[in-house]
Design a protein around this motif. Structure first.
Motif, mmCIF file in Angstrom:
data_model
loop_
_atom_site.group_PDB
_atom_site.id
_atom_site.type_symbol
_atom_site.label_atom_id
_atom_site.label_comp_id
_atom_site.label_asym_id
_atom_site.label_seq_id
_atom_site.Cartn_x
_atom_site.Cartn_y
_atom_site.Cartn_z
ATOM 1 N N LEU A 1 18.627 48.388 80.895
ATOM 2 C CA LEU A 1 18.450 49.696 80.018
ATOM 3 C C LEU A 1 17.080 50.268 80.444
ATOM 4 N N VAL B 1 19.354 57.002 76.295
ATOM 5 C CA VAL B 1 19.910 55.597 75.741
ATOM 6 C C VAL B 1 21.106 55.119 76.028
ATOM 7 N N GLY B 2 21.481 54.185 75.788
ATOM 8 C CA GLY B 2 22.795 53.387 76.113
ATOM 9 C C GLY B 2 24.004 54.456 75.730
ATOM 10 N N ILE C 1 27.321 42.217 76.169
ATOM 11 C CA ILE C 1 26.145 41.399 75.327
ATOM 12 C C ILE C 1 25.797 42.792 74.492
ATOM 13 N N SER C 2 25.105 41.953 73.341
ATOM 14 C CA SER C 2 24.558 42.859 72.286
ATOM 15 C C SER C 2 23.771 41.727 71.329
ATOM 16 N N SER C 3 22.867 42.615 70.771
ATOM 17 C CA SER C 3 21.809 41.851 69.802
ATOM 18 C C SER C 3 22.992 41.318 68.564
ATOM 19 N N THR C 4 24.184 42.043 68.062
ATOM 20 C CA THR C 4 25.016 41.684 67.308
ATOM 21 C C THR C 4 25.709 40.524 67.563
ATOM 22 N N THR D 1 16.205 48.921 68.813
ATOM 23 C CA THR D 1 15.734 47.719 67.891
ATOM 24 C C THR D 1 14.965 46.640 68.881
ATOM 25 N N PHE D 2 15.802 46.369 70.022
ATOM 26 C CA PHE D 2 15.641 45.333 70.777
ATOM 27 C C PHE D 2 15.387 43.834 70.267
ATOM 28 N N HIS E 1 17.703 40.822 75.312
ATOM 29 C CA HIS E 1 18.736 40.388 76.059
ATOM 30 C C HIS E 1 18.912 41.296 77.272
ATOM 31 N N ASP F 1 26.759 53.776 74.345
ATOM 32 C CA ASP F 1 27.266 53.596 73.119
ATOM 33 C C ASP F 1 26.859 54.668 72.121
ATOM 34 N N HIS G 1 19.353 44.995 77.300
ATOM 35 C CA HIS G 1 18.158 45.929 77.097
ATOM 36 C C HIS G 1 17.220 45.780 78.274
ATOM 37 N N LYS H 1 20.716 48.291 59.014
ATOM 38 C CA LYS H 1 20.765 47.165 59.895
ATOM 39 C C LYS H 1 19.805 46.216 59.088
ATOM 40 N N ARG I 1 26.057 51.294 79.260
ATOM 41 C CA ARG I 1 25.801 50.175 78.451
ATOM 42 C C ARG I 1 26.140 49.051 79.225
ATOM 43 N N THR I 2 25.522 47.895 79.245
ATOM 44 C CA THR I 2 25.954 46.686 80.004
ATOM 45 C C THR I 2 26.827 45.870 79.179
ATOM 46 N N ARG J 1 23.491 37.401 67.544
ATOM 47 C CA ARG J 1 22.999 37.127 65.931
ATOM 48 C C ARG J 1 24.051 36.412 65.537
HETATM 49 N N1 CTP Z 1 22.100 48.452 75.381
HETATM 50 C C1 CTP Z 1 22.630 48.439 76.651
HETATM 51 N N2 CTP Z 1 23.616 47.362 76.825
HETATM 52 C C2 CTP Z 1 23.813 46.616 75.891
HETATM 53 C C3 CTP Z 1 23.131 46.762 74.640
HETATM 54 C C4 CTP Z 1 22.241 47.595 74.404
HETATM 55 O O1 CTP Z 1 22.531 49.352 77.247
HETATM 56 N N3 CTP Z 1 24.657 45.666 76.052
HETATM 57 C C5 CTP Z 1 21.040 49.668 75.169
HETATM 58 C C6 CTP Z 1 21.497 50.516 73.905
HETATM 59 O O2 CTP Z 1 22.422 51.671 74.252
HETATM 60 C C7 CTP Z 1 20.178 51.172 73.416
HETATM 61 C C8 CTP Z 1 19.131 49.953 73.639
HETATM 62 O O3 CTP Z 1 19.799 49.155 74.483
HETATM 63 O O4 CTP Z 1 19.791 52.104 74.527
HETATM 64 C C9 CTP Z 1 18.563 49.335 72.457
HETATM 65 O O5 CTP Z 1 19.546 48.892 71.804
HETATM 66 P P1 CTP Z 1 19.876 47.883 70.525
HETATM 67 O O6 CTP Z 1 20.093 48.990 69.540
HETATM 68 O O7 CTP Z 1 18.481 47.461 70.174
HETATM 69 O O8 CTP Z 1 20.697 46.911 71.117
HETATM 70 P P2 CTP Z 1 22.079 46.322 70.740
HETATM 71 O O9 CTP Z 1 22.261 45.151 71.506
HETATM 72 O O10 CTP Z 1 23.293 47.312 70.921
HETATM 73 O O11 CTP Z 1 22.086 46.192 69.109
HETATM 74 P P3 CTP Z 1 22.708 45.757 68.110
HETATM 75 O O12 CTP Z 1 23.764 44.714 68.398
HETATM 76 O O13 CTP Z 1 21.988 45.428 66.887
HETATM 77 O O14 CTP Z 1 23.400 47.408 67.489
#
Ligand code: CTP
Length: 445
Positions: free
Chosen positions: A21, A93-94, A119-122, A10-11, A15, A96, A18, A47, A115-116, A125
Motif C-alpha cells: 500500500l 487508502v486501501g 492478509i490483514s492485521s486482524t 494503524t499498521f 505486513h 476496503d 501495508h 479497535k 487491497r492485498t 492477531r
Molecule cells: N491494507 C492493504 N492490504 C491489506 C491490508 C491493509 O492495502 N491486506 C491497507 C489498508 O487498506 C490501509 C492501510 O493498509 O490503507 C493500513 O491498514 P490497517 O487498517 O492498518 O491494516 P489492516 O491489516 O487492514 O488492519 P485491521 O485488520 O486491524 O483492520
C-alpha cells in the motif's frame, strides 16, 4: 510542482499488505505523508486489541523508506484538517475503504488502492494469539451484558455458561447461543478463561476452583468480601502463573483514566477532598435488598465509590467510619463511608433506597473536578477554579456498557502483552476486600 500524497492506517503487526500500500501510495506522487493512529484514537473507533505500540508501528512504516513524513492521527475529523493544512493533492487508502472518504473529494483527489488479498492485521492477531474461550459463571443481567460486550473484543469468544441450576444455565445459553453446563468439571474442560458474575459470596469458592483448574479469572466486583481471601487468591494465581482480575468497569474506561490523569496533573493543585456518590433505586423485593447476608448498598455499589478514593489518596487511610440507614430487614438502604488521610478527607456514598446526586467531586488547593452521574461510565467532566468562568470541559468516548474495556485489558494480560494492571492493582483489590469485610463486620453480618 511537487505532488503531495497522504495515507493513514494503524499498521499493526506490519505486513506485506501495508508495504504494498505504501509503495503504491508513494508512486502516486513525489512526497508521501503517512498518518499512524494513536492507541487512544484506535480505542475510540473500537479497535481494542492493537498489539504493537505507536512507536513500533511508526518505526515499521519508517523502515519501508516510502514515507517522507510521518504524522500521528489522534482524532476523528483530523483528515479533513490535515489535507488543508499540509496542502495535500492526493488522499489514498486501501479498497476496503472504498466510498468512505469521498467527502474529501472537494479538497483533493481521492484514490482507493486495491487491497492485498489474504492478509490483514486482524488475521495475524488471531493467528498469534489463539482465541480465548471464555466460560461464564452466573446467569444474571450483567452476565448477558458481558456476552454482548465480549463480541466486540477480538481474541475472545463466549463458549459456555455454568449455573448449578441447570435450567437457568440452559435458558441463558439458549438466549445467547452458547453451551450450558450444570457440571462444573465439564465446564472447566471446555473453556480457557472464566468470567464470574455469580452472587458476591460465591466468588471466593469459584475463583479458587477456577485457579485450581488452571484458568485465568475475571471476576465481577466485589471480588471477595474478606482481605485474607483476596490475599490467598492472588497468591494462588501468582504461584500458578495465572491472572486474577477484578472487574470494576470504571477503572478501565478511557474517560476515567483521563480524569485521573488530569486530577494528578496539578491543574487543581494538591488534592484534598474526594466525594463519590452512586445511588440506584431498587425494588424492595430485588436480590440487592433482600439478600440479608450480603445485600445492601455498600456491597453492591461501594466498589465504584471507593475506586476514585483509592486511586487518588491511596490505601493508607488513618480513620474510617461507616454510617448507614437500614431498612426493616436490617440491610443498608444508604451508606456513607468517611475516610481520613494524612492530607485529605474522602466520602463514598451509596444508595439503593435513597436517591442522591450521584456525582464525583475532587477538590484541590487550586480548583475542583466534577463529573456528574453516571460518572462511573466516565464520558464527561469539568475542571473549575476560583474564577467561575475558568472552566475546562473534557469528554471521552464510552461505548456500550463499557465492559469491553475491562475485557480487552484482561485479555492483554492473559496473552502476556501486559503483566500487571496499574488501572486496578492487586493491592487496591485487597483493600476493597478489606473494606467489604470491615463494613459487614460493623453491620453485624
Ligand atoms: N491494507 C492493504 N492490504 C491489506 C491490508 C491493509 O492495502 N491486506 C491497507 C489498508 O487498506 C490501509 C492501510 O493498509 O490503507 C493500513 O491498514 P490497517 O487498517 O492498518 O491494516 P489492516 O491489516 O487492514 O488492519 P485491521 O485488520 O486491524 O483492520
Amino acid at each position: 510542482m511537487m505532488i503531495k500524497v497522504i495515507t493513514y492506517g494503524t499498521f499493526d503487526l506490519f505486513h506485506q499488505g501495508h508495504y504494498r500500500l505504501l509503495q503504491r501510495a508513494k508512486a502516486l506522487g513525489d512526497y508521501l505523508i503517512v498518518g499512524v493512529t494513536t492507541e487512544a484514537y484506535d480505542k475510540t473507533r473500537g479497535k481494542l486489541n492493537v498489539i504493537d505500540s505507536l512507536v513500533t508501528r511508526i518505526e515499521n512504516v519508517k523502515r519501508t523508506g516510502f514515507a517522507d513524513e510521518i504524522i500521528i492521527e489522534e482524532t476523528e475529523g483530523q483528515k479533513f484538517n490535515d489535507i488543508r493544512r499540509l496542502g495535500i493533492d492526493i488522499f489514498t487508502v486501501g479498497s476496503d475503504w472504498t466510498g468512505c472518504f469521498d467527502y474529501l473529494k472537494d479538497y483533493c483527489k481521492v484514490v482507493y488502492l486495491e487491497r492485498t488479498k489474504n492478509i490483514s492485521s486482524t488475521m495475524l492477531r488471531e493467528q498469534n494469539s489463539h482465541i480465548q474461550r471464555v466460560g461464564i459463571i452466573g446467569t444474571g443481567r450483567i452476565a448477558g451484558r458481558f456476552v454482548q460486550e465480549a463480541k466486540l473484543v477480538s481474541g475472545i469468544s463466549a463458549q459456555g455458561v455454568y449455573n448449578p441450576h441447570r435450567e437457568s444455565a440452559v435458558r441463558f445459553a439458549d438466549r445467547w447461543e452458547i453451551d450450558a453446563y450444570g457440571d462444573i468439571d465439564e465446564f472447566f474442560k471446555a473453556v480457557d478463561v472464566v468470567y464470574i458474575a455469580s452472587p458476591h459470596e460465591t466468588h471466593y469458592g469459584y475463583i479458587k476452583t477456577a485457579l485450581e483448574h488452571g484458568k485465568h479469572v475475571l471476576c465481577e466486583k466485589p471480588m471477595v468480601l474478606e482481605r485474607a481471601q483476596a490475599e490467598e487468591l492472588f497468591g494462588n494465581a501468582k504461584e500458578r502463573g495465572l491472572i486474577l482480575f477484578e472487574g470494576i468497569k470504571t477503572a478501565y474506561c478511557p474517560g476515567f483514566q483521563k480524569l485521573l490523569g488530569i486530577a494528578c496533573s496539578g491543574s487543581i493543585g494538591s488534592i484534598r477532598n474526594v466525594e463519590a456518590c452512586f445511588t440506584k433505586l431498587e425494588d424492595a423485593d430485588s436480590r440487592e435488598l433482600t439478600d440479608r447476608e450480603y445485600g445492601g448498598s455498600f456491597t453492591e455499589l461501594g466498589s465504584y465509590c471507593m475506586l476514585p478514593i483509592l486511586k487518588l489518596f491511596g490505601k493508607e487511610f488513618q480513620e474510617i467510619r461507616f454510617d448507614s440507614l437500614n431498612g426493616a430487614n436490617g440491610l443498608d438502604l444508604f451508606t456513607r463511608i468517611s475516610l481520613k488521610y494524612p492530607n485529605g478527607i474522602a466520602t463514598a456514598t451509596c444508595g439503593l433506597g435513597v436517591k442522591s446526586d450521584g456525582r464525583l467531586l475532587i477538590g484541590g488547593t487550586k480548583g475542583y473536578i466534577v463529573a456528574e452521574a453516571p460518572w462511573w461510565k466516565t464520558a464527561y467532566f469539568e475542571v473549575h477554579h476560583e474564577n467561575p468562568e475558568d472552566v475546562q470541559k473534557y469528554s471521552e468516548i464510552f461505548l456500550g456498557d463499557g465492559l469491553r474495556y475491562e475485557i480487552s485489558d484482561f485479555l492483554s494480560m492473559v496473552n502476556g502483552t501486559e503483566k500487571d494492571s496499574f488501572k486496578l492493582t492487586r493491592g487496591e483489590s485487597v483493600t476493597l476486600a478489606e473494606l467489604m469485610e470491615g463494613f459487614l463486620r460493623q453491620a453485624g453480618r
